[in-house]
Design a protein around this motif. Structure first.
Motif, PDB file in Angstrom:
ATOM      1  N   VAL A  50       0.861  -1.182   0.000  1.00 50.97           N
ATOM      2  CA  VAL A  50       0.000   0.000   0.000  1.00 50.97           C
ATOM      3  C   VAL A  50       0.896   1.230   0.000  1.00 50.97           C
ATOM      4  CG1 VAL A  50      -1.810   1.249   1.236  1.00 50.97           C
ATOM      5  CG2 VAL A  50      -1.743  -1.263   1.335  1.00 50.97           C
ATOM      6  N   ALA A  51       0.796   2.053  -1.048  1.00 46.09           N
ATOM      7  CA  ALA A  51       1.579   3.285  -1.122  1.00 46.09           C
ATOM      8  C   ALA A  51       0.948   4.315  -0.200  1.00 46.09           C
ATOM      9  CB  ALA A  51       1.613   3.805  -2.560  1.00 46.09           C
ATOM     10  N   MET A  55       2.766   8.703   5.790  1.00 47.33           N
ATOM     11  CA  MET A  55       2.074   7.989   6.861  1.00 47.33           C
ATOM     12  C   MET A  55       3.086   7.187   7.677  1.00 47.33           C
ATOM     13  SD  MET A  55      -0.946   8.946   6.281  1.00 47.33           S
ATOM     14  CE  MET A  55      -1.776   9.743   4.936  1.00 47.33           C
ATOM     15  N   THR A  56       2.681   6.822   8.876  1.00 41.67           N
ATOM     16  CA  THR A  56       3.519   6.001   9.745  1.00 41.67           C
ATOM     17  C   THR A  56       2.780   4.719  10.079  1.00 41.67           C
ATOM     18  OG1 THR A  56       2.651   6.888  11.826  1.00 41.67           O
ATOM     19  CG2 THR A  56       4.483   8.100  10.798  1.00 41.67           C
ATOM     20  N   LYS A 122       5.027  -4.527   7.641  1.00 45.21           N
ATOM     21  CA  LYS A 122       6.058  -3.545   7.965  1.00 45.21           C
ATOM     22  C   LYS A 122       5.815  -2.293   7.141  1.00 45.21           C
ATOM     23  CE  LYS A 122       9.401  -5.303   4.640  1.00 45.21           C
ATOM     24  NZ  LYS A 122      10.726  -5.830   4.410  1.00 45.21           N
ATOM     25  N   MET A 123       6.256  -1.177   7.695  1.00 47.67           N
ATOM     26  CA  MET A 123       6.132   0.119   7.026  1.00 47.67           C
ATOM     27  C   MET A 123       7.534   0.618   6.752  1.00 47.67           C
ATOM     28  SD  MET A 123       3.794   2.252   6.136  1.00 47.67           S
ATOM     29  CE  MET A 123       3.653   3.923   5.610  1.00 47.67           C
ATOM     30  N   GLU A 124       7.829   0.885   5.472  1.00 44.68           N
ATOM     31  CA  GLU A 124       9.176   1.304   5.107  1.00 44.68           C
ATOM     32  C   GLU A 124       9.113   2.225   3.900  1.00 44.68           C
ATOM     33  OE1 GLU A 124      12.876  -1.503   5.709  1.00 44.68           O
ATOM     34  OE2 GLU A 124      12.001  -1.832   3.723  1.00 44.68           O
ATOM     35  N   ILE A 130       2.460  -6.056   3.507  1.00 47.10           N
ATOM     36  CA  ILE A 130       1.883  -7.137   4.307  1.00 47.10           C
ATOM     37  C   ILE A 130       2.257  -8.444   3.624  1.00 47.10           C
ATOM     38  CG2 ILE A 130      -0.227  -8.133   5.254  1.00 47.10           C
ATOM     39  CD1 ILE A 130      -1.462  -5.276   4.805  1.00 47.10           C
ATOM     40  N   GLU A 131       2.929  -9.324   4.373  1.00 46.03           N
ATOM     41  CA  GLU A 131       3.324 -10.627   3.832  1.00 46.03           C
ATOM     42  C   GLU A 131       2.382 -11.687   4.379  1.00 46.03           C
ATOM     43  OE1 GLU A 131       7.489 -11.331   4.465  1.00 46.03           O
ATOM     44  OE2 GLU A 131       8.057  -9.536   3.349  1.00 46.03           O
TER      45      GLU A 131
END
Length: 150
Positions: A50-51, A55-56, A122-124, A130-131
């Motif tokens: 998700v782009a 955002m955090t 994870k957010m990066e 999302i895996e």
């Protein structure tokens, strides 16, 4: 010069002038678009990307609901407050507060071949990933049997 605001019908006129405008409506629609989402089917897992620039991880909630859906919710609240301090160059204080609110939710039906307990996120660099691990294919169990007639 007579201003239309002296007329008792100034509010509907102002409202129509502001909202009955193609430029406004076009830009308004663009601001309401959902984030771009990629769904990848890889050998050992599925990935949902998700782009979400700016955002955090705290802006997201991810859950699996009772209907076997992966539900992604984004909620961002920002508020700029004026602390009321006077500016040396100006007399008075600011009377305006600005805030914004963004909300997005999307549900994805999960396939049967996944391990729900091992889903990670994870957010990066502005992308939520999302895996969703796949499970090993189950071999059919032979449940056939001969029934004896008595």
């Amino acid at each position: 010069m007579i201003s239309r605001f002296n007329d008792q019908n100034w509010f509907p006129t102002l409202f129509n002038d502001f909202f009955d405008n193609d430029f406004w409506m076009t830009n308004r629609k663009n601001n309401l678009t959902a984030p771009a989402v990629n769904v990848l089917d890889e050998e050992k897992d599925y990935k949902v990307e998700v782009a979400a620039p700016g955002m955090t991880k705290d802006d997201f909630q991810i859950k699996i609901d009772n209907d076997n859906n992966l539900v992604i919710t984004l909620e961002k609240k920002t508020e700029t407050k004026d602390n009321g301090k006077k500016d040396d160059k100006k007399a008075g204080k600011y009377l305006r507060r600005e805030f914004s609110y963004s909300h997005y939710q999307q549900a994805f039906t999960l396939p049967d071949d996944i391990d729900k307990q091992k889903i990670t996120a994870k957010m990066e660099h502005g992308v939520l990933t999302i895996e969703i691990p796949k499970t090993e294919p189950q071999k059919p169990v032979d449940t056939s049997r001969q029934i004896e007639i008595q």
